[in-house]
Design an enzyme around this catalytic site. Structure first.
Site, mmCIF file in Angstrom:
data_model
loop_
_atom_site.group_PDB
_atom_site.id
_atom_site.type_symbol
_atom_site.label_atom_id
_atom_site.label_comp_id
_atom_site.label_asym_id
_atom_site.label_seq_id
_atom_site.Cartn_x
_atom_site.Cartn_y
_atom_site.Cartn_z
ATOM 1 N N ALA A 235 -39.220 -15.075 -14.073
ATOM 2 C CA ALA A 235 -38.116 -15.968 -13.990
ATOM 3 C C ALA A 235 -36.723 -15.370 -14.047
ATOM 4 O O ALA A 235 -35.825 -15.340 -13.442
ATOM 5 C CB ALA A 235 -38.170 -17.027 -14.962
ATOM 6 N N TYR A 236 -36.536 -14.457 -15.203
ATOM 7 C CA TYR A 236 -35.017 -13.910 -15.354
ATOM 8 C C TYR A 236 -34.661 -13.013 -14.022
ATOM 9 O O TYR A 236 -33.590 -13.047 -13.565
ATOM 10 C CB TYR A 236 -35.022 -13.292 -16.618
ATOM 11 N N SER A 237 -35.707 -12.140 -14.074
ATOM 12 C CA SER A 237 -35.434 -11.173 -12.990
ATOM 13 C C SER A 237 -35.206 -11.733 -11.550
ATOM 14 O O SER A 237 -34.664 -11.367 -10.654
ATOM 15 C CB SER A 237 -36.417 -10.041 -12.987
ATOM 16 N N MET B 297 -33.972 -14.596 -10.755
ATOM 17 C CA MET B 297 -32.496 -15.117 -10.997
ATOM 18 C C MET B 297 -31.744 -14.078 -10.343
ATOM 19 O O MET B 297 -30.763 -14.375 -9.840
ATOM 20 C CB MET B 297 -32.077 -15.800 -12.125
ATOM 21 N N LYS B 298 -31.702 -12.786 -11.047
ATOM 22 C CA LYS B 298 -30.924 -11.647 -10.694
ATOM 23 C C LYS B 298 -31.141 -11.125 -9.539
ATOM 24 O O LYS B 298 -30.072 -10.475 -8.714
ATOM 25 C CB LYS B 298 -31.274 -10.702 -12.023
#
Length: 254
Positions: free
Chosen positions: A158-160, A162-163
């Site tokens: 999820a984090y990556s 968004m990036k």
């Protein structure tokens, strides 16, 4: 004729990478508006450090995950710019504020996903939009991504993601704002030892050593490895650099 002082707005500037960015920008001659989420005392320490360097800084509270607060923040920022610098513009916008959330894909809740989305993509998108009238022509936008948008470490889907969205967004910013002489670039740090990553590292013994062994320069990154890159992108030396992703990972997973 007196030249207008360059002013940078750095979100999440009270600690970690953001703090180092603030100090490098000040070292390069910029004054700084830094935002903090809840650590007012740490933000005040950064302001004092900038003052010791002979530059001006102020700290404003902002939760970049709550877009409904952006109008009020913009009004406060505008008033402070007028009061402290007698201007209504900033020259550099550094979208640095972030949160961490390690979660394997099958375990990721919608709440965790939404929090990451609100801070790392939606908040950056709409705060940048709000700042457009305040951002001076020939200014700079620097967005923070991650090495995880190139290489894969399970637990950061999820984090990556968004990036990855931020990297694409930055290219569109470069295209759409280029007519005003504004550059837009992304800095993508690799594994950095800060309180941002401490929880994940501590929860998984051996991670620090493994990542260092997979890095060409043989160590994890430090905040000092990132601030200078941001300061460079905000300098006249980088005036012809736009729509670029600069990975600062020491050569992780080559």
């Amino acid at each position: 004729m007196k030249t207008q002082q360059n002013i940078a707005l750095v979100t999440g500037g009270s600690r970690g990478l953001g703090r180092n960015m603030v100090l490098h920008l000040a070292q390069n001659g910029a004054d700084v508006v830094l935002t903090y989420h809840s650590r007012k005392n740490e933000a005040a320490e950064v302001v004092a450090a900038v003052a010791q360097m002979g530059r001006k800084a102020i700290a404003l509270q902002l939760d970049t995950g709550k877009t409904a607060t952006f109008d009020a923040f913009t009004a406060i920022l505008t008033a402070e710019l007028k009061a402290v610098w007698n201007t209504t513009q900033v020259n550099f916008l550094i979208n640095n504020a972030g949160i961490d959330a390690f979660s394997y894909f099958p375990d990721t809740t919608e709440e965790v996903f939404d929090n990451l989305f609100n801070v790392h993509f939606k908040g950056v998108y709409f705060l940048t939009q709000k700042m457009l009238p305040l951002l001076a022509d020939n200014g700079r936008v620097v967005n923070l991504s991650t090495g995880l948008a190139r290489f894969v470490t399970p637990g950061y889907a999820a984090y990556s993601s968004m990036k990855g969205a931020i990297e694409n967004f930055t290219r569109y910013l470069a295209k759409e704002l280029g007519g005003r002489g504004i550059t837009a670039n992304t800095v993508a740090p690799g594994p950095i030892e800060t309180d941002f990553t401490k929880g994940a590292f501590d929860a998984h013994p051996g991670t620090r050593e493994y990542l260092a062994s997979q890095t060409a320069l043989g160590r994890l990154g430090q905040p000092e490895d990132i601030g200078g890159i941001v300061a460079f992108l905000c300098s006249d030396a980088a005036r012809w650099v736009t729509a670029q992703r600069i990975e600062a990972s020491g050569g992780t997973f080559l």
